[in-house]
Design a protein around this motif. Structure first.
Motif, PDB file in Angstrom:
ATOM      1  N   SER A  77       0.814  -1.211   0.000  1.00 39.47           N
ATOM      2  CA  SER A  77       0.000   0.000   0.000  1.00 39.47           C
ATOM      3  C   SER A  77       0.852   1.268   0.000  1.00 39.47           C
ATOM      4  CB  SER A  77      -0.899  -0.013   1.241  1.00 39.47           C
ATOM      5  OG  SER A  77      -1.361   1.275   1.515  1.00 39.47           O
ATOM      6  N   SER A 115       7.160  -1.599  -9.342  1.00 38.86           N
ATOM      7  CA  SER A 115       5.858  -0.931  -9.413  1.00 38.86           C
ATOM      8  C   SER A 115       5.902   0.267 -10.346  1.00 38.86           C
ATOM      9  CB  SER A 115       5.477  -0.441  -8.016  1.00 38.86           C
ATOM     10  OG  SER A 115       4.389   0.456  -8.105  1.00 38.86           O
ATOM     11  N   ALA A 116       4.723   0.572 -10.902  1.00 38.84           N
ATOM     12  CA  ALA A 116       4.547   1.805 -11.671  1.00 38.84           C
ATOM     13  C   ALA A 116       4.830   3.034 -10.820  1.00 38.84           C
ATOM     14  CB  ALA A 116       3.110   1.882 -12.178  1.00 38.84           C
ATOM     15  N   ALA A 117       4.803   2.851  -9.490  1.00 38.62           N
ATOM     16  CA  ALA A 117       5.041   3.980  -8.581  1.00 38.62           C
ATOM     17  C   ALA A 117       6.458   4.535  -8.722  1.00 38.62           C
ATOM     18  CB  ALA A 117       4.785   3.542  -7.139  1.00 38.62           C
ATOM     19  N   TYR A 139       6.922   4.461  -0.922  1.00 33.55           N
ATOM     20  CA  TYR A 139       6.727   3.151  -1.550  1.00 33.55           C
ATOM     21  C   TYR A 139       7.427   3.106  -2.915  1.00 33.55           C
ATOM     22  CZ  TYR A 139       4.210  -0.567  -4.024  1.00 33.55           C
ATOM     23  OH  TYR A 139       3.895  -1.671  -4.780  1.00 33.55           O
ATOM     24  N   GLN A 174      -7.961 -10.430  -3.805  1.00 33.37           N
ATOM     25  CA  GLN A 174      -7.385  -9.160  -3.327  1.00 33.37           C
ATOM     26  C   GLN A 174      -8.284  -8.727  -2.172  1.00 33.37           C
ATOM     27  OE1 GLN A 174      -7.299  -5.891  -6.168  1.00 33.37           O
ATOM     28  NE2 GLN A 174      -5.355  -5.187  -5.306  1.00 33.37           N
ATOM     29  N   TYR A 180      -6.392   0.083   3.245  1.00 38.61           N
ATOM     30  CA  TYR A 180      -5.193   0.143   2.404  1.00 38.61           C
ATOM     31  C   TYR A 180      -5.291  -0.780   1.189  1.00 38.61           C
ATOM     32  CZ  TYR A 180      -3.254   2.287   6.604  1.00 38.61           C
ATOM     33  OH  TYR A 180      -3.022   3.100   7.670  1.00 38.61           O
ATOM     34  N   GLY A 182      -6.564  -2.424  -2.510  1.00 35.23           N
ATOM     35  CA  GLY A 182      -6.686  -1.866  -3.855  1.00 35.23           C
ATOM     36  C   GLY A 182      -8.108  -1.388  -4.126  1.00 35.23           C
ATOM     37  N   VAL A 183      -8.226  -0.345  -4.945  1.00 31.26           N
ATOM     38  CA  VAL A 183      -9.521   0.313  -5.152  1.00 31.26           C
ATOM     39  C   VAL A 183     -10.561  -0.642  -5.750  1.00 31.26           C
ATOM     40  CG1 VAL A 183      -8.862   1.280  -7.431  1.00 31.26           C
ATOM     41  CG2 VAL A 183     -10.626   2.402  -6.063  1.00 31.26           C
ATOM     42  N   GLU A 198     -16.197   5.496  -1.427  1.00 34.37           N
ATOM     43  CA  GLU A 198     -15.467   6.743  -1.175  1.00 34.37           C
ATOM     44  C   GLU A 198     -14.505   6.996  -2.327  1.00 34.37           C
ATOM     45  OE1 GLU A 198     -13.460   6.235   2.546  1.00 34.37           O
ATOM     46  OE2 GLU A 198     -15.240   6.859   3.666  1.00 34.37           O
ATOM     47  N   PHE A 200     -11.265   9.434  -3.372  1.00 36.04           N
ATOM     48  CA  PHE A 200     -10.280  10.398  -2.885  1.00 36.04           C
ATOM     49  C   PHE A 200      -9.988  11.412  -3.986  1.00 36.04           C
ATOM     50  CE2 PHE A 200      -9.331   6.463  -0.448  1.00 36.04           C
ATOM     51  CZ  PHE A 200      -9.801   6.927   0.771  1.00 36.04           C
ATOM     52  N   GLN A 205      -8.573  11.023 -11.455  1.00 26.73           N
ATOM     53  CA  GLN A 205      -7.264  10.372 -11.592  1.00 26.73           C
ATOM     54  C   GLN A 205      -7.452   9.035 -12.313  1.00 26.73           C
ATOM     55  OE1 GLN A 205      -9.042  10.726  -8.752  1.00 26.73           O
ATOM     56  NE2 GLN A 205      -8.289   9.482  -7.062  1.00 26.73           N
ATOM     57  N   VAL A 243     -11.043   6.751 -11.776  1.00 28.79           N
ATOM     58  CA  VAL A 243     -11.660   6.153 -10.585  1.00 28.79           C
ATOM     59  C   VAL A 243     -13.184   6.307 -10.653  1.00 28.79           C
ATOM     60  CG1 VAL A 243     -11.845   6.441  -8.079  1.00 28.79           C
ATOM     61  CG2 VAL A 243      -9.595   6.329  -9.160  1.00 28.79           C
TER      62      VAL A 243
HETATM   63  C1  UD1 Z   1      -1.520   0.507  -6.409  1.00 30.21           C
HETATM   64  C2  UD1 Z   1      -0.980  -0.613  -5.524  1.00 30.21           C
HETATM   65  C3  UD1 Z   1       0.499  -0.470  -5.350  1.00 30.21           C
HETATM   66  C4  UD1 Z   1       1.122  -0.392  -6.729  1.00 30.21           C
HETATM   67  C5  UD1 Z   1       0.534   0.722  -7.575  1.00 30.21           C
HETATM   68  C6  UD1 Z   1       1.087   0.656  -8.995  1.00 30.21           C
HETATM   69  C7  UD1 Z   1      -2.532  -1.549  -3.879  1.00 30.21           C
HETATM   70  C8  UD1 Z   1      -3.128  -1.422  -2.519  1.00 30.21           C
HETATM   71  N1  UD1 Z   1      -1.654  -0.579  -4.228  1.00 30.21           N
HETATM   72  O1  UD1 Z   1      -1.347   1.796  -5.778  1.00 30.21           O
HETATM   73  O2  UD1 Z   1       1.015  -1.601  -4.660  1.00 30.21           O
HETATM   74  O3  UD1 Z   1       2.499  -0.287  -6.659  1.00 30.21           O
HETATM   75  O4  UD1 Z   1      -0.866   0.518  -7.656  1.00 30.21           O
HETATM   76  O5  UD1 Z   1       0.400   1.484  -9.855  1.00 30.21           O
HETATM   77  O6  UD1 Z   1      -2.833  -2.449  -4.607  1.00 30.21           O
HETATM   78  N2  UD1 Z   1      -9.160   5.209  -4.290  1.00 30.21           N
HETATM   79  C9  UD1 Z   1     -10.397   5.768  -4.052  1.00 30.21           C
HETATM   80  N3  UD1 Z   1     -11.215   5.163  -3.132  1.00 30.21           N
HETATM   81  C10 UD1 Z   1     -10.835   4.047  -2.420  1.00 30.21           C
HETATM   82  C11 UD1 Z   1      -9.555   3.499  -2.677  1.00 30.21           C
HETATM   83  C12 UD1 Z   1      -8.738   4.122  -3.621  1.00 30.21           C
HETATM   84  O7  UD1 Z   1     -10.768   6.779  -4.640  1.00 30.21           O
HETATM   85  O8  UD1 Z   1     -11.647   3.560  -1.604  1.00 30.21           O
HETATM   86  C13 UD1 Z   1      -8.314   5.832  -5.332  1.00 30.21           C
HETATM   87  C14 UD1 Z   1      -6.928   6.231  -4.832  1.00 30.21           C
HETATM   88  O9  UD1 Z   1      -6.952   7.516  -4.254  1.00 30.21           O
HETATM   89  C15 UD1 Z   1      -6.118   6.150  -6.137  1.00 30.21           C
HETATM   90  C16 UD1 Z   1      -6.793   5.017  -6.921  1.00 30.21           C
HETATM   91  O10 UD1 Z   1      -8.084   4.844  -6.341  1.00 30.21           O
HETATM   92  O11 UD1 Z   1      -6.225   7.332  -6.867  1.00 30.21           O
HETATM   93  C17 UD1 Z   1      -6.029   3.719  -6.820  1.00 30.21           C
HETATM   94  O12 UD1 Z   1      -5.731   3.494  -5.435  1.00 30.21           O
HETATM   95  P1  UD1 Z   1      -5.130   2.111  -4.915  1.00 30.21           P
HETATM   96  O13 UD1 Z   1      -5.933   0.976  -5.406  1.00 30.21           O
HETATM   97  O14 UD1 Z   1      -4.893   2.243  -3.448  1.00 30.21           O
HETATM   98  O15 UD1 Z   1      -3.756   1.986  -5.731  1.00 30.21           O
HETATM   99  P2  UD1 Z   1      -2.488   2.918  -5.971  1.00 30.21           P
HETATM  100  O16 UD1 Z   1      -2.314   3.921  -4.907  1.00 30.21           O
HETATM  101  O17 UD1 Z   1      -2.572   3.373  -7.393  1.00 30.21           O
END
Ligand code: UD1
Ligand code: NAD
Length: 319
Positions: A77, A115-117, A139, A174, A180, A182-183, A198, A200, A205, A243
């Motif tokens: 995360s 990661s793409a990060a 991260y 998943q 924390y 994935g979305v 929710e 963010f 994005q 999103v």
């Molecule tokens: C994810 C991975 C990370 C990886 C990266 C590569 C997870 C937890 N994280 O990060 O390991 O290296 O991709 O691209 O798998 N969001 C919402 N509402 C929510 C949850 C998330 O709006 O309830 C949004 C977040 O703000 C973000 C997007 O969805 O803009 C993706 O979030 P998330 O799934 O946590 O992934 P990343 O931060 O992109």
């Protein structure tokens, strides 16, 4: 038949990979501390060594006698890296160095999850592998550190490696129960039960969502391609999804009216993450990726079946 170590094999991606290796007749030893993974995810036939990748003795025990290592264990995360910078650094970077060090004696090839990060907000979209790396999060900085140490592993110690820069991976198993997670797992879990989601920031994005089955195929193809030149490849689809659009697609799939609750944007977030998939497709001979809709249908079906593999069924928050 070969013997493989899979770090993080009780997690989301590692459990799918372990099952695929066993189905191909290989033997699998999993090193996992069960911090975000679960024993229920352990592939039938895999041996579990419960331990910490950042502990050199655990890393050596896990790597003893194996023909290759798939190193997936990490605190995945981005948000947790914001909250606990030194703690995630210890696992995500020191843990990788410990695994590479354990690979030294027998020059065990290591395929690892980057990661793409590492890119941060790329100046060019879709982002090719040779774009500048400017991580925006701890991260991402640690994942870039893993790539640098993999280069050292090859140049100084003769260890073959290959790093896959995963974009946003999704699929069954998943875990949706943590904030924390994935979305996609969170949105599917909420919308299957008719709840609001929710978002963010403004929800505009974008992410490049890649299905876990395609990730497993790439990991399997990557092991023979590991080399001391320490290649890194994107693992993505080249298709952007916002999103907000994701939420609408999942709601339609679930037949649920959509309610979005907006929250402030997360710190350290990338605005647009979109990868160029061509090099990996060519180098690893990858097939056309699974469509987002087909992959989402698999996640929804898994949740409706009671989320097998999770220790506690989804929908019962543990955090
Ligand atoms: C994810 C991975 C990370 C990886 C990266 C590569 C997870 C937890 N994280 O990060 O390991 O290296 O991709 O691209 O798998 N969001 C919402 N509402 C929510 C949850 C998330 O709006 O309830 C949004 C977040 O703000 C973000 C997007 O969805 O803009 C993706 O979030 P998330 O799934 O946590 O992934 P990343 O931060 O992109
Ligand atoms: P996950 O949290 O489901 O799996 C990680 C596993 O590692 C868990 O089983 C956890 O218990 C284990 N683990 C954590 N710390 C450990 C430690 N110190 N010692 C031993 N085991 C430990 O995450 P995932 O989504 O399957 O991610 C797998 C890999 O892919 C990670 O390296 C992650 O950074 C990377 N990645 C994931 C995504 C994604 O979208 N899911 C994207 C890019 C990169």
């Amino acid at each position: 038949m070969a013997r493989f170590c899979v770090t993080g094999g009780c997690g989301f991606i590692g459990s799918h990979l372990s099952a695929a290796l066993i189905a191909r007749g290989h033997s699998v030893r999993v090193l996992d501390d069960l911090s975000t993974g679960s024993r229920a995810n352990l592939a039938p036939g895999a041996a579990l060594l419960r331990g910490d990748i950042a502990d050199p003795a655990d890393a050596r025990a896990a790597m003893d006698g194996v023909d290759g290592c798939f190193h997936l264990a990490a605190i995945a995360s981005v948000e947790r890296g914001v909250q606990d910078w030194p703690g995630t650094h210890r696992v995500n970077l020191s843990g990788t160095v410990a695994i590479l060090d354990a690979a030294r004696a027998h020059r065990v090839p290591v395929v690892y999850a980057s990661s793409a990060a590492v890119y941060g907000d790329g100046p060019v979209l879709p982002i090719p592998e040779d774009a500048p790396t400017r991580p925006l999060s701890a991260y991402g900085a640690d994942k870039l550190g893993c790539e640098q140490h993999a280069r050292v592993a090859g140049a100084v110690h003769g260890i073959p490696t290959l790093g896959l820069r995963f974009f946003n991976v999704f699929g069954p198993r998943q875990d949706p129960r943590s904030p924390y997670s994935g979305v996609i797992s969170i949105f599917c879990d909420r919308l299957v039960r008719g709840n609001a989601v929710e978002v963010f920031g403004d929800g505009e994005q974008t992410r490049d969502f890649v299905y876990v089955g395609d990730v497993v195929a790439a990991l399997l193809a990557a092991m023979p391609a590991a080399s001391t030149a320490a290649p890194v490849l994107n693992l993505c689809t080249g298709q952007p999804t916002s999103v907000r659009a994701l939420a609408a697609t999942v709601a339609a799939l679930c037949g649920t009216p959509l309610t979005l609750n907006h929250r402030p944007p997360r710190a350290g977030e990338i605005r647009h993450s979109l990868g160029a998939p061509d090099r990996a497709r060519e180098a690893l001979g990858l097939a056309t990726p699974t469509s987002l809709r087909d992959g989402l249908a698999e996640v929804v079906a898994w949740l409706k079946a009671g989320s097998p593999g999770l220790a506690v069924p989804a929908g019962e928050p543990s955090v």
